[in-house]
Design an enzyme around this catalytic site. Sequence first.
Site, PDB file in Angstrom:
ATOM      1  N   PHE B  21      35.785  -9.932  59.888  1.00  0.00           N
ATOM      2  CA  PHE B  21      35.086  -9.539  61.191  1.00  0.00           C
ATOM      3  C   PHE B  21      33.613  -9.738  61.285  1.00  0.00           C
ATOM      4  O   PHE B  21      32.961 -10.370  62.378  1.00  0.00           O
ATOM      5  CB  PHE B  21      35.390  -8.172  61.551  1.00  0.00           C
ATOM      6  N   GLU B 177      49.713   5.003  58.265  1.00  0.00           N
ATOM      7  CA  GLU B 177      50.344   3.905  58.993  1.00  0.00           C
ATOM      8  C   GLU B 177      51.469   3.390  57.965  1.00  0.00           C
ATOM      9  O   GLU B 177      52.598   3.231  58.396  1.00  0.00           O
ATOM     10  CB  GLU B 177      49.387   2.778  59.264  1.00  0.00           C
ATOM     11  N   GLN B 324      35.104  -2.763  64.144  1.00  0.00           N
ATOM     12  CA  GLN B 324      34.238  -2.628  65.277  1.00  0.00           C
ATOM     13  C   GLN B 324      32.714  -2.754  64.733  1.00  0.00           C
ATOM     14  O   GLN B 324      31.783  -3.018  65.262  1.00  0.00           O
ATOM     15  CB  GLN B 324      34.623  -1.358  65.823  1.00  0.00           C
TER      16      GLN B 324
END
Lengths: 442, 442
Positions: B21, B177, B324
């Site tokens: 990212f 998760e 992010q």
Amino acid sequence: MPVDSVTLSKKPHVLIVGGGFAGLQCAKQLAEAEVNITLMDRHNYHLFQPLLYQVATAALSPADIAAPIRRILRKQQNVRVVMETLLGADLEARVANFSSGDVSYDYLILATGVTHSYFGRDDWAPLAPGLKTVDDALEIRRRILLAYEAAEWEADTAARQADLTFIVVGGGPTGVELAGALKEIAAQTVPKDFRNINTTTAKVVLVEAADRLLGALPEKLGMRALQDLQQMGVEVRLNSLVTDIQSGGLTIGTEFLTAENIIWAAGVRGSDIAENLGVELDQQGRVVVAADLSIAGFPDTYVIGDLAHVTGKDSGQQIPGVAQAAIQMGEYVAKEICRKLREETKNKPFIYTDRGSMATIGRNRAVATIAGHQFTGFFAWLIWGVVHIFPLVNFRRKLTVLFAWVWSYFSRSKNVRLITGESKIKVKKPFGIVSQEDDNSP
Amino acid sequence: MPVDSVTLSKKPHVLIVGGGFAGLQCAKQLAEAEVNITLMDRHNYHLFQPLLYQVATAALSPADIAAPIRRILRKQQNVRVVMETLLGADLEARVANFSSGDVSYDYLILATGVTHSYFGRDDWAPLAPGLKTVDDALEIRRRILLAYEAAEWEADTAARQADLTFIVVGGGPTGVELAGALKEIAAQTVPKDFRNINTTTAKVVLVEAADRLLGALPEKLGMRALQDLQQMGVEVRLNSLVTDIQSGGLTIGTEFLTAENIIWAAGVRGSDIAENLGVELDQQGRVVVAADLSIAGFPDTYVIGDLAHVTGKDSGQQIPGVAQAAIQMGEYVAKEICRKLREETKNKPFIYTDRGSMATIGRNRAVATIAGHQFTGFFAWLIWGVVHIFPLVNFRRKLTVLFAWVWSYFSRSKNVRLITGESKIKVKKPFGIVSQEDDNSP
């Protein structure tokens, strides 16, 4: 000791080895029969093999063309699925051997298919991988994609051209499909992704020992495939027997073709298990079976699918190694077993109904023969699409594959261009990364 | 020597190492800058890491969450993409070392991220694989699926229960998760596929050293995640520090938990390259950078993404290792370089804007905090879905993933249950296949 339906029951035990088209169809067809079925496969999935080349050429993901056998058969209560590899069998005693132990059976159905044959030159295998399993496809995909990566950073022109040369050995459907897809990748999919190489100059060569392509299809269609491939820019070499493969290229007679990428689609032989059974094999290592697909002397041992070499009354019939023939054999043997359970004696030989064959060459290009009619071009390509989407195992997969195709048709893109896993070969030479300070080019 | 834009040009050379990212965002943000960019990554793809656990749990294919970096940047003419691994760098001389040679640069941006940390016990790695790469995910998927295969044919009850016990170490988002997805597989996806085992009895244990789950999220959400997991049947063990992992189980203090399947989601450390640079690292092996993300003494060498440990004026700010933050750092450094090119001197420190965090637990269950508001349950799950589908790299992938989810939501199925490749470990014991003749059970 697991307490399961099979070991508790006194119903006849049908052991099916191989979860391809033949074995799976046979198991399904026995759904209503008063038997216990064990379906064994060394993988946990059934593979829609006709589309495997699309995984190798980065158009589809493995999961688009494969589904867990357990899932396919989850509702069929008389079958248990085991992930195992058959080591051998005592056909007399009706016992099959696995690394985890022995399994006795009443009916044995061998449907383990074929593997690549390098005609005695197994040393070629690492240099020219074949395409039979999902792992084969991922290995080929890895090599194709790494070849472009290597070319992009190769300083030497000749070495760069070798990186961008792809030779497919074998002009059957798989070879034709691979050659077409390789050319499409080079010409349409990746050109804009690279800065230093012109991928449209990538060379794709299809080498075939015979004097025509698609030997199993009518001659006219072989001609058309040849024309189509040539129009796309594939170099097709007929009458070319590969005499040696080395790292960096292959030899045809006295000529050496330089190529960093060679894919083998030339020959198949019966899977290894056939040799351990002490039964008659043909030259390709397939098991010779009678007209009812049983092994001579062992009426309850059947061989179906690509592994079977059928003889007998109709021995004149050429049964091709295609999904359709495998499915028909699976059905036939299931019915044979039901007949025996009912103790009926009438025994019809297996007869193959050829519903047609086809091969795709590229976007809008295919050849097909269906019920005696021959089709080429866009229409054949559409037929091919329909025939290959609809049998896919479940609804979701069908839609995904359809979607992937429609998308890649309009975008001319291939979306699965991921290099995963470790390659069996390492990229041989370092990429020619140039230090800016060393650079003296104009 | 390749003649390319970089070697011919006198524009500043920006070398970005890592196509995650942070690195990808930085390259994109420099699209209009008068620089030549080289983006290097050891893989050829950018990975949407937040969904990697869905590949590990057979819900998505690798291609659903990864896209070739070349393809993403194909239209950006000032960037070249290389598949390579950074070995080291001379920060003083501005030269980076690769196996294929040296590359000089004007700006170096390190964005190689983090890898698993076993807190000095690297011998645990083969016993408890972590989840950082696509190959990691495929390895974990293979182990999960093979565990059910092994259990189905395991004769011994205790051994069968061990096959059906899954321990996840680490109660952060990945651990939560994974634990939720593992329980869903056992309870909803596979029960009908097996004959000898009741997969709903599979045990999923989530082990966390701290006294709460999801330490980076507000305490209320950690509580909710705990409740949700417990409701689903996951056994959560807080305040449980793993002291040893062996083949067949792990130790917490004096207690030994038997399990054939252990997944590591407990700790990360800076990627290996950080150690070769001779710069200051924190305890997790991440590179300590100043408030402008540069390394002290090397103003044109930046570290962004998970690998950066930011200090300086705002050292109080906790920057989490999430996509992010990485994206924001990539943008910030691109702007910094543009500022330097314009020879402006004003230099604002990097400030992380927390737009929220979230974790999904299962079907209809998630927790999220967005702009100070906390969400749980179905609504949080919907938000999670939207947030994770929309950034996906291209249109086609978005639709495929959306489709896979909608399908698996209604069918409660996981469609990618394929065991491919060779596992790094072999299944330890033979399956307990029973010969029918040996069987004396009632």
